[in-house]
Design an enzyme around this catalytic site. Sequence first.
Site: not given
Ligand code: FAD
Length: 346
Positions: A174, A246, A342
Site C-alpha cells: 500500500r 478497507s 488507508e
Molecule cells: C468497495 C471498494 C473496494 C476496494 N478494494 C480495494 C482492494 O481490494 N485493494 C486496494 O488496493 N484498494 C481497494 N479499494 C480502494 C480504491 O479502489 C483504490 O485505492 C483505487 O486505486 C482508488 O482509485 P481512484 O481513482 O478512486 O482514486 P481516488 O480515490 O480518486 O484518489 C486516491 C488518491 O490518489 C490520488 N490520485 C488519484 N489519481 C491520481 C493521478 N492520476 N495522479 C496522481 N495522484 C492521483 C488522489 O489525489 C488521492 O490521494 C477499494 C475501494 C472500494 C470503494
Amino acid sequence: MNFAINAPLSPKLTPNMELAHRNTFGLDAYAELAYEISSAEQIPELIKIIQEQKMPWRVLGGGSNVILPAVLPGATLLMNIPGKELIKIDLTHTYLSVGAGVNWHEFVTWSLDNRFPGLENLALIPGTVGAAPIQNIGAYGVELADYIDSIDAYDSQDHTFVTLTKEGCCFAYRDSYFKQHPGRFIVTKVVFKVPNHWTPHLHYADLAKQFLNAESAPTAQQIFNTVCAIRTQKLPNPKVIGNAGSFFQNPIIPAEQYEALIKKFPQLISYPDALGTRKVAAGWLIDQCGFKGQRHGPVGVYENQALVLVNHGGGTAKDILDLASNIQEKVHQTFGIQLEIEPNIL
Ligand SMILES: Cc1cc2nc3c(=O)[nH]c(=O)nc-3n(C[C@H](O)[C@H](O)[C@H](O)COP(=O)(O)OP(=O)(O)OC[C@H]3O[C@@H](n4cnc5c(N)ncnc54)[C@H](O)[C@@H]3O)c2cc1C
C-alpha cells in the site's frame, strides 16, 4: 475566486462542482473549481497558473480511496485521460499502455478479452488506472507492482514530465514513491508488463478454497469471475452504501511482538512476510474489539466485514474520522497495535 485559462488545450472547467457522486463514501462535498484533464498536454499550463495563484490543488480519480471535506478549496483536477493500447510483445512479456483516467476494472476486463491474462486477481477494484500505483493496489495475493513496466507522470515540482521505472516507483505494501511525495506527481499513463506465459495465483486462502475440488486448473477468466463473485458477496456496493473499501491497512509487526501476541490471542489471524515480520488482519483486530456491525450516528462498521467503515447516509468526514479514531484507540489498548488509515484524507 476568479481564475480561468485560455489556452487552446484548456481543460474543461466547472465551478462549484458537486462531488457526492465522485466519492464512494457518498459524502456531501463540492469542488470550488473542477478541471477535467483529458490529455497530459493540458497539465503544465494548468499547474503553472495554479501555482502562480498559490491555489491549493489535488487530483481526483474515481474518488474510491478518499475522505472529502465539505468544500475542496482551489482546484480539483479530475483525471479523465483515456486510451488502452498494446505497445509491444517480446519473447517473455506483453506491454500495455493505459491512460490514467481509464476505469481500472474496465481495463482488467479489456486485458482478458484481448487474451492478455494476468490481472484477474485485481478485478472489480473501483477507481482509475492512474490512482492504482499511488497505493499499489492489491487483492487476492497479487499487487499492481507485479505488473508494472513504467509510469508516466507530470512532476509539479520540477515542471517536467517524467517516466519512472518499476524500481523508481519504490512500491511496497500500500505504498509507492508517489504516495511518499503527496501533491507532487500527476500520473498520466501506466505501462503494464504482463508475462506471456500465464500462471494462476491461487495462494490466497479465500480464492484457493473455491477451486479446491476442481478437476482441472482454472482459466484466467474463471479466476476473474470468482474474484468478482467473492468481492460482490463480501464488500458493500458503494452505490448502495457509502464506503472506501478497507479503511485500515493490515499492520505489519515485528516477529517478537507477534510471538507475544499469539500466546495471548491464539486465534490471531496473520501472515508471514518476506522480511520475517508478520502482517496482521486488521479486520480481525477490529472484530475482536466488538465494532463489527456497530452504528455511530450516520456512520458505522460494515456488518459483514469489520475492516470497512460505511456511511449510512448524511455522514461527514468528521463522523468517519471520529469513528476511526475510536477504533484505533481500542485496538491499541487491546493489542498494542497502531492501525493506519488507508484512504487519503483530502
Ligand atoms: C468497495 C471498494 C473496494 C476496494 N478494494 C480495494 C482492494 O481490494 N485493494 C486496494 O488496493 N484498494 C481497494 N479499494 C480502494 C480504491 O479502489 C483504490 O485505492 C483505487 O486505486 C482508488 O482509485 P481512484 O481513482 O478512486 O482514486 P481516488 O480515490 O480518486 O484518489 C486516491 C488518491 O490518489 C490520488 N490520485 C488519484 N489519481 C491520481 C493521478 N492520476 N495522479 C496522481 N495522484 C492521483 C488522489 O489525489 C488521492 O490521494 C477499494 C475501494 C472500494 C470503494
